[in-house]
Write an enzyme that holds these catalytic residues in place. Sequence first.
Site, PDB file in Angstrom:
ATOM      1  N   ARG A 324       9.695  13.503  27.359  1.00 35.28           N
ATOM      2  CA  ARG A 324       9.115  13.896  26.046  1.00 35.28           C
ATOM      3  C   ARG A 324       8.181  12.806  25.445  1.00 35.28           C
ATOM      4  NH1 ARG A 324      12.621  18.371  23.545  1.00 35.28           N
ATOM      5  NH2 ARG A 324      13.581  19.200  25.577  1.00 35.28           N
ATOM      6  N   GLU A 326       7.114  12.057  22.633  1.00 33.22           N
ATOM      7  CA  GLU A 326       7.257  11.901  21.368  1.00 33.22           C
ATOM      8  C   GLU A 326       6.934  10.590  20.615  1.00 33.22           C
ATOM      9  OE1 GLU A 326      10.665  15.460  20.120  1.00 33.22           O
ATOM     10  OE2 GLU A 326      11.177  14.024  21.698  1.00 33.22           O
ATOM     11  N   ARG A 332      16.999   8.446  17.264  1.00 31.29           N
ATOM     12  CA  ARG A 332      17.473   9.563  18.171  1.00 31.29           C
ATOM     13  C   ARG A 332      16.479   9.966  19.173  1.00 31.29           C
ATOM     14  NH1 ARG A 332      19.139  14.599  14.171  1.00 31.29           N
ATOM     15  NH2 ARG A 332      17.290  15.904  14.919  1.00 31.29           N
ATOM     16  N   HIS A 333      15.261   9.521  19.320  1.00 33.11           N
ATOM     17  CA  HIS A 333      14.265  10.015  19.943  1.00 33.11           C
ATOM     18  C   HIS A 333      14.120   8.991  20.922  1.00 33.11           C
ATOM     19  CE1 HIS A 333      13.731  13.075  16.780  1.00 33.11           C
ATOM     20  NE2 HIS A 333      13.826  13.979  17.983  1.00 33.11           N
ATOM     21  N   SER A 478      20.710  22.416  22.109  1.00 34.97           N
ATOM     22  CA  SER A 478      19.950  23.645  21.759  1.00 34.97           C
ATOM     23  C   SER A 478      20.131  24.504  22.841  1.00 34.97           C
ATOM     24  CB  SER A 478      18.466  23.427  21.590  1.00 34.97           C
ATOM     25  OG  SER A 478      18.308  22.996  20.190  1.00 34.97           O
TER      26      SER A 478
END
Length: 552
Positions: A324, A326, A332-333, A478
């Site tokens: 990712r 991000e 938390r990433h 998710s």
Amino acid sequence: MSAQESNTAATEQKQEVAELATQVEDIVLDAEGKPLSKKALKKLEKEREKEQKRIEREAREAAERAAREASEVDCAKENYGKAPINMSQVQSGTKWTEIKDLSAELAGQTVHVQARVQGSRPTGSKMCFLVLREGSATAQGLLVVDNETISKQMVKFANSESLVSLVAKVVVPSEPIKSCTVGDVELHVSRLFVISQVAVTLPFSIDSASWSTLDYERDPTLNRVLLHTRLNNRVVDLRTTANNAIFKLQAAVSQLFREYLTNEKFTEIHTPKIISAASEGGANVFRVDYFKRNAFLAQSPQLFKQMCIAADFGKVYEIAPVFRAENSQTHRHLTEYVGLDLECAFREHYHEVMNMIGDMFIYIFKNLEKRWAFELATVRKQYPSEPILVGDKPLKLEFKDAVALLRKHGEEMEDFGDFTTKLEKTLGRLVREEYGTDFYMVDKFPLAVRPFYTMPDPENPMYSNSYDFFLRGEEIMSGAQRIHDAGMLRERIAACGVPVDDLIEYIKAFEYGCPPHAGGGVGLERVVMFYLGLDDIRYSSLFPRDPTRLEP
Ligand code: ATP
Ligand code: MG
């Protein structure tokens, strides 16, 4: 002093005597031309003789001392030293004992052990305590000079963090040892060989990297080893007993995930990580050069695991890296994490799958407590946390009820918005207070905040058949029922503004016919982090990758 060193000293001293003699000659033939009186000359000669005697005496004493020390070394020489580089020269059949397996049952026996010397504490010149570490286990070692098998030199020998192989007697100490994980016995060492020496200065000691918040409270002068420093020197940092245990637990979570799903007749799959288009759409995708064209690193195995369902695999899972892009530094990433993904065909209702995943998490949590109790206790010693509150069945809330609960406690939130991290945490606290659990599932998220492949709610198209799972108030998974109808999928792709050309192969899978299915994607590091109550995901990632960290 070695014999060789004492020989050199004696030679140097002889040179000194010769020099002095020349000086005496010089004085006799004084440049000023004033010869010394006989009396003065005699006095000088006497002084010279005295000096020479002193030098000879000191040289003799040094040689004797060296010889004595050499003979002391001899008494233990066979019992310690640097082992030759292991090039697999021998296969002796020695039975090795692991530190974690030491117990009073072995008292009186002689064992062979390989361990790191975490620290050594000499008490006087005759005794030395060692902390010996193997993985998450530590034991106390003891060397006592007896001038037969153990010498003073041997006691001084092993330095911190060297890897040693030793022979020792298992002895029950007069008092239990509190500072080591093995408390009921200690090792009285008789032979000790260094297998691998530390050749450079360590960036920090394992002791200092192992201090807990309680230690800092007790002694505020202790120097904290910051997360940044730990990660820059991750190999040393990973040696702490807590870190060893964290990664045993990380492995345990994947093992239990695999175990549960294998029992449920899932098939493990491996999907490609180099793909031709962004798997989830959006900007957070890494582009890579691929033989004169662009490729992307998979943001999830989403499309491929669904294609396996269309290929009639029925139930599939994967444990693999997820990328990712991000560009935000949060607790938390990561830019690369380990995804625990699953997808499952169902007969009637996506709750069949959702409930099964809920049960799977309970299985993982309960088994961690049961089967990995030692590792949990080890982590909690350095990073204190309460075990999670969880019942035998997961709590299920609807999204709109979660929103209502938040509003009841004064939080503001849109009907069809998503939870911010702050709202997630507040919800976690409220659910804990109201329902007494740290683990829950929130069902029926607004359609607008979910990806294009999410099945809308048949009763209210503003919502969807989708869910997130939370642990200690933060998202760990998710999931959703996916759209398996090609026509409906095309409509949703268009409505979400995703380029349909990128998804041709994916859409085809549904045109060939596909059973209804649901699934989810879990972040492994997040499960470990929240389960252990760690406050940064980097603690539960082996060699973490984030926007500023690509090494080590
Ligand atoms: P968040 O809202 O926390 O950013 P997300 O909803 O974007 O997460 P999903 O696409 O739903 O993430 O990914 C599924 C799961 O993968 C998440 O529940 C989480 O456990 C994990 N995950 C997602 N992004 C990351 C990341 N950048 N680093 C570590 N784990 C992640
Ligand atoms: Mg999510």
